[in-house]
Design a protein around this motif. Sequence first.
Motif, mmCIF file in Angstrom:
data_model
loop_
_atom_site.group_PDB
_atom_site.id
_atom_site.type_symbol
_atom_site.label_atom_id
_atom_site.label_comp_id
_atom_site.label_asym_id
_atom_site.label_seq_id
_atom_site.Cartn_x
_atom_site.Cartn_y
_atom_site.Cartn_z
ATOM 1 N N PHE A 8 0.844 -1.183 0.000
ATOM 2 C CA PHE A 8 0.000 0.000 0.000
ATOM 3 C C PHE A 8 0.886 1.242 0.000
ATOM 4 C CE2 PHE A 8 -2.287 -3.331 2.330
ATOM 5 C CZ PHE A 8 -3.422 -3.447 1.556
ATOM 6 N N PRO A 9 1.511 1.565 -1.118
ATOM 7 C CA PRO A 9 2.462 2.677 -1.134
ATOM 8 C C PRO A 9 1.808 4.010 -0.794
ATOM 9 C CG PRO A 9 1.958 1.968 -3.367
ATOM 10 C CD PRO A 9 1.309 0.990 -2.433
ATOM 11 N N GLY A 10 2.457 4.767 0.074
ATOM 12 C CA GLY A 10 1.974 6.094 0.435
ATOM 13 C C GLY A 10 0.897 6.126 1.499
ATOM 14 N N CYS A 11 0.367 4.980 1.893
ATOM 15 C CA CYS A 11 -0.678 4.955 2.909
ATOM 16 C C CYS A 11 -0.082 5.160 4.296
ATOM 17 C CB CYS A 11 -1.424 3.627 2.891
ATOM 18 S SG CYS A 11 -2.489 3.443 1.477
ATOM 19 N N ALA A 12 -0.896 5.705 5.186
ATOM 20 C CA ALA A 12 -0.482 5.865 6.579
ATOM 21 C C ALA A 12 -0.384 4.484 7.221
ATOM 22 C CB ALA A 12 -1.489 6.720 7.319
ATOM 23 N N GLY A 18 -2.195 -0.385 23.006
ATOM 24 C CA GLY A 18 -3.347 -0.133 23.862
ATOM 25 C C GLY A 18 -3.973 1.188 23.450
ATOM 26 N N ASN A 19 -4.426 1.945 24.438
ATOM 27 C CA ASN A 19 -4.924 3.287 24.140
ATOM 28 C C ASN A 19 -3.970 4.341 24.688
ATOM 29 O OD1 ASN A 19 -5.500 2.989 26.897
ATOM 30 N ND2 ASN A 19 -7.315 4.286 26.758
ATOM 31 N N ARG A 20 -2.714 3.957 24.951
ATOM 32 C CA ARG A 20 -1.743 4.856 25.581
ATOM 33 C C ARG A 20 -0.673 5.408 24.630
ATOM 34 N NH1 ARG A 20 -3.676 7.169 29.531
ATOM 35 N NH2 ARG A 20 -1.598 7.650 30.225
ATOM 36 N N GLN A 21 -0.510 4.783 23.472
ATOM 37 C CA GLN A 21 0.531 5.268 22.564
ATOM 38 C C GLN A 21 0.184 4.876 21.130
ATOM 39 O OE1 GLN A 21 4.783 5.158 23.625
ATOM 40 N NE2 GLN A 21 5.038 3.879 21.830
ATOM 41 N N MET A 22 0.527 5.762 20.182
ATOM 42 C CA MET A 22 0.338 5.497 18.770
ATOM 43 C C MET A 22 1.601 5.903 18.016
ATOM 44 S SD MET A 22 -2.163 7.269 15.960
ATOM 45 C CE MET A 22 -1.051 8.654 15.734
ATOM 46 N N LYS A 23 2.026 5.045 17.107
ATOM 47 C CA LYS A 23 3.125 5.381 16.202
ATOM 48 C C LYS A 23 2.536 5.456 14.801
ATOM 49 C CE LYS A 23 6.935 3.529 18.828
ATOM 50 N NZ LYS A 23 8.192 2.785 18.774
ATOM 51 N N LEU A 24 2.919 6.491 14.069
ATOM 52 C CA LEU A 24 2.379 6.719 12.735
ATOM 53 C C LEU A 24 3.523 6.967 11.764
ATOM 54 C CD1 LEU A 24 -0.052 7.377 10.822
ATOM 55 C CD2 LEU A 24 0.178 9.737 11.583
ATOM 56 N N GLU A 25 3.460 6.325 10.617
ATOM 57 C CA GLU A 25 4.423 6.561 9.540
ATOM 58 C C GLU A 25 3.662 7.077 8.327
ATOM 59 O OE1 GLU A 25 7.153 3.431 8.637
ATOM 60 O OE2 GLU A 25 7.264 2.828 10.733
ATOM 61 N N ASN A 26 4.338 7.851 7.508
ATOM 62 C CA ASN A 26 3.804 8.425 6.274
ATOM 63 C C ASN A 26 2.785 9.534 6.525
ATOM 64 O OD1 ASN A 26 5.396 6.864 4.617
ATOM 65 N ND2 ASN A 26 3.872 5.259 4.416
ATOM 66 N N TYR A 27 3.039 10.387 7.500
ATOM 67 C CA TYR A 27 2.208 11.580 7.635
ATOM 68 C C TYR A 27 2.952 12.732 6.968
ATOM 69 C CZ TYR A 27 4.933 14.038 11.179
ATOM 70 O OH TYR A 27 5.910 14.734 11.828
ATOM 71 N N LEU A 39 -4.711 16.632 14.790
ATOM 72 C CA LEU A 39 -5.158 16.452 13.414
ATOM 73 C C LEU A 39 -3.924 16.409 12.522
ATOM 74 C CD1 LEU A 39 -7.425 16.262 11.312
ATOM 75 C CD2 LEU A 39 -7.480 18.771 11.279
ATOM 76 N N LEU A 40 -3.793 15.325 11.775
ATOM 77 C CA LEU A 40 -2.616 15.089 10.947
ATOM 78 C C LEU A 40 -3.014 14.938 9.490
ATOM 79 C CD1 LEU A 40 -1.164 12.347 13.256
ATOM 80 C CD2 LEU A 40 -0.244 14.648 13.014
ATOM 81 N N GLN A 41 -2.215 15.514 8.612
ATOM 82 C CA GLN A 41 -2.402 15.316 7.177
ATOM 83 C C GLN A 41 -1.489 14.189 6.730
ATOM 84 O OE1 GLN A 41 -4.546 17.023 4.913
ATOM 85 N NE2 GLN A 41 -3.934 15.214 3.755
ATOM 86 N N CYS A 42 -2.069 13.204 6.093
ATOM 87 C CA CYS A 42 -1.301 12.116 5.497
ATOM 88 C C CYS A 42 -1.415 12.243 3.986
ATOM 89 C CB CYS A 42 -1.838 10.766 5.974
ATOM 90 S SG CYS A 42 -1.708 10.560 7.761
ATOM 91 N N LYS A 43 -0.737 11.392 3.260
ATOM 92 C CA LYS A 43 -0.765 11.487 1.802
ATOM 93 C C LYS A 43 -2.138 11.188 1.225
ATOM 94 C CE LYS A 43 4.098 10.449 1.371
ATOM 95 N NZ LYS A 43 5.121 9.534 0.877
#
Length: 76
Positions: A8-12, A18-27, A39-43
């Motif tokens: 899934f190229p370019g997808c977040a 749990g509900n304590r931490q989130m890691k996000l790539e491709n924002y 509020l984050l803008q992704c591709k």
Amino acid sequence: MEIPEDTFPGCAYLQLFGNRQMKLENYSRIIDYDEKKLLLQCKTCQIELFGHDLLIREYSGTRLTVAGCIEQITFL
């Protein structure tokens, strides 16, 4: 389980701990941020987090780590 990045190229890519931490790539950028909302803008979409005591722990050009109590995640 590892998903090949080219599936899934370019997808977040989101990881929740749990509900304590989130890691996000491709924002792309942070649009809005305070201790209750992020509020984050992704591709391909925007991602909105709601909770309390939200704190951006780490961020770079394409990676972000958020800690706090995450109550809701919405894809816009």
